[in-house]
Design an enzyme around this catalytic site. Sequence first.
Site, short mmCIF file in Angstrom:
data_model
loop_
_atom_site.label_atom_id
_atom_site.label_comp_id
_atom_site.label_asym_id
_atom_site.label_seq_id
_atom_site.Cartn_x
_atom_site.Cartn_y
_atom_site.Cartn_z
N ALA A 154 37.01 64.30 6.20
CA ALA A 154 36.89 62.84 6.06
C ALA A 154 37.86 62.13 6.98
O ALA A 154 38.94 62.62 7.27
CB ALA A 154 37.14 62.43 4.62
N LYS A 155 37.44 60.92 7.46
CA LYS A 155 38.37 60.02 8.16
C LYS A 155 38.66 58.85 7.23
O LYS A 155 38.21 58.84 6.08
CB LYS A 155 37.72 59.50 9.43
CG LYS A 155 37.51 60.56 10.50
CD LYS A 155 37.00 59.90 11.77
CE LYS A 155 36.82 60.93 12.87
NZ LYS A 155 36.39 60.28 14.12
N GLY A 203 39.04 52.30 5.01
CA GLY A 203 39.53 51.03 4.47
C GLY A 203 39.81 50.00 5.54
O GLY A 203 39.20 48.92 5.57
N GLU A 204 40.71 50.32 6.45
CA GLU A 204 41.10 49.38 7.48
C GLU A 204 40.00 49.16 8.53
O GLU A 204 39.70 48.02 8.89
CB GLU A 204 42.38 49.89 8.14
CG GLU A 204 43.38 48.82 8.45
CD GLU A 204 44.63 49.44 9.07
OE1 GLU A 204 45.20 50.37 8.48
OE2 GLU A 204 45.01 48.98 10.16
#
Lengths: 292, 262
Positions: free
Chosen positions: B191-192, B195-196
Amino acid sequence: MRGIAYCRGGNVEEALELKARYGRDAAFLAGGTDLVPALRRRAPGQLPSVVCDIAGIGALRGVADEGGGLLVGPLTTHAAIAADPLVLRRAPLLAQAASLVGSCQVRAMGTIGGNVCNASPCADTLPALLACDALFALRSPRGGRTLPAGDFLRAPYETALAPDELLAGIRVGCLPPGGGSGFVKLGRRSACSISRMSVAVVLRRGEGGRIAEARVAAGAVAPVPVRFVRVEALLAGSEMSPALRGEAGAALAREMIAASGVRWSTPYKEPVVAALLGRALEEAWGRAGGAP
Amino acid sequence: MFGNAVKLAAEEVRATLAGVAAGMLGARAEEIELAEGSAFVRGDRGRSLALAAVAGEASARGLGLAGSGWFRAPRTTWDHETGKGDAYFTYVYGANVAEVEVDTLTGRVEVTRVTAVHDVGRAINPAAVRSQVYGGVAMGAGYALLEEYASRGGVPLQENLDEYLLLTAMDMPEVAVGLVEGNDPAGPWGAKSIGEPAVEIVAPAIANAIFHATGRRVDALPASLERVLLGRALDEVSPPAGGRPEGAGGLTIPLGDQEGAT
């Protein structure tokens, strides 16, 4: 909000008695959507020391048909006004304005009497009431008196109410035959929005496609919401056209500057208030059955 | 990176649960699998226990179902002089398309639709990833159109959310989310982060859409009524660029030894 006394008036007489006792130290509490945030925010010296809750007085709530007009109880909520069949049929302008106040939650709690007595320059129902030729019935232990909406509003957040007076009823003029109304509110977002400006228009269609009568009021363009009689005079007797709407808009912008002076916001408000009036006129004329 | 530490901590808990389940099912701990709310012997779904029962047994035995993990991010290098190096150990990519309607007489902008496509590595919980993107669009569109923070003499003028405006549900555009999956070697299960990235590219897309609609650039945010209509802000309190706010007196703040300070 500490140190504020609470009392409740069960009927109009009790409420008047309490207000007479505490005078300027007391504030009536209806829906609380303006008063409660003000109590949280204001400096202690500016606070009322007594809150007199009148929300339970049933006699001050609801809409009644008075033949020539409607009698709107000051404790009627915005949501109730926006959905009221009588208001929707006889004074649709007021229903439209009430439907645009604040948010769903504010409309469910907030009352028209509260909106009127708070006398904010950008109150949404005031331009509509002005354009409906509303009369405000005031009561005090000394008796009663009736003021036209325009005389009731004195200055921003300041009304003609004496310290012992209560807004007991609002008489709203009905849309005349051949009449149509329009209300345009400009806010920064689609809900929970304080009006940047608002324009309310009532038009009556006369013979030959001419405007027989025009009433124009606007909010957040002057210290208090006001009628613009010069704009009304320009419209009355004229034939509706895009050019007339443009002229009326320019006249409203001139009147706004005459009332408020050139302020930091004028470069924005001057062209925009003209555009908003154009839209309100178009809406009202269309509803009056006039050709564009 | 937090996800890697969580994964390591969760693996400790998993080992405890597998040990307890093995005892209850008469198997070896290595044979136990945990999936879909149950513990079972690999290759024999008939020998299965509800995870709740295993947790209850662990608790009865006084075994804590807690773990801890820590993870140190891979080393990065950055040479300020040359501007070269491995500044980040992974990169996220994304593209947003914003569709707006601009009222050219009032400057009011309505965002009607945002298509947000993001390279998220592996979407472990796709619904949660999409939720992150919806939230990111709400936040980014508020940043684009409404959120404004001003102060006078160091005192904030917006003290609450009645003055610091965010989007309401009535202002939310339709959002179409696209997830482009991959396998990131540095993230937990590939996963990466999302949110941002979900927030950051919304406002530029909206600003470009306004330009496309009006032919005029809005070069400062928020794209308020005044900025969109007049091309400039009309703020009674903001000083002109480089100026001082009113009421700040003669106070000057030394710039220290920053580059370019004289």
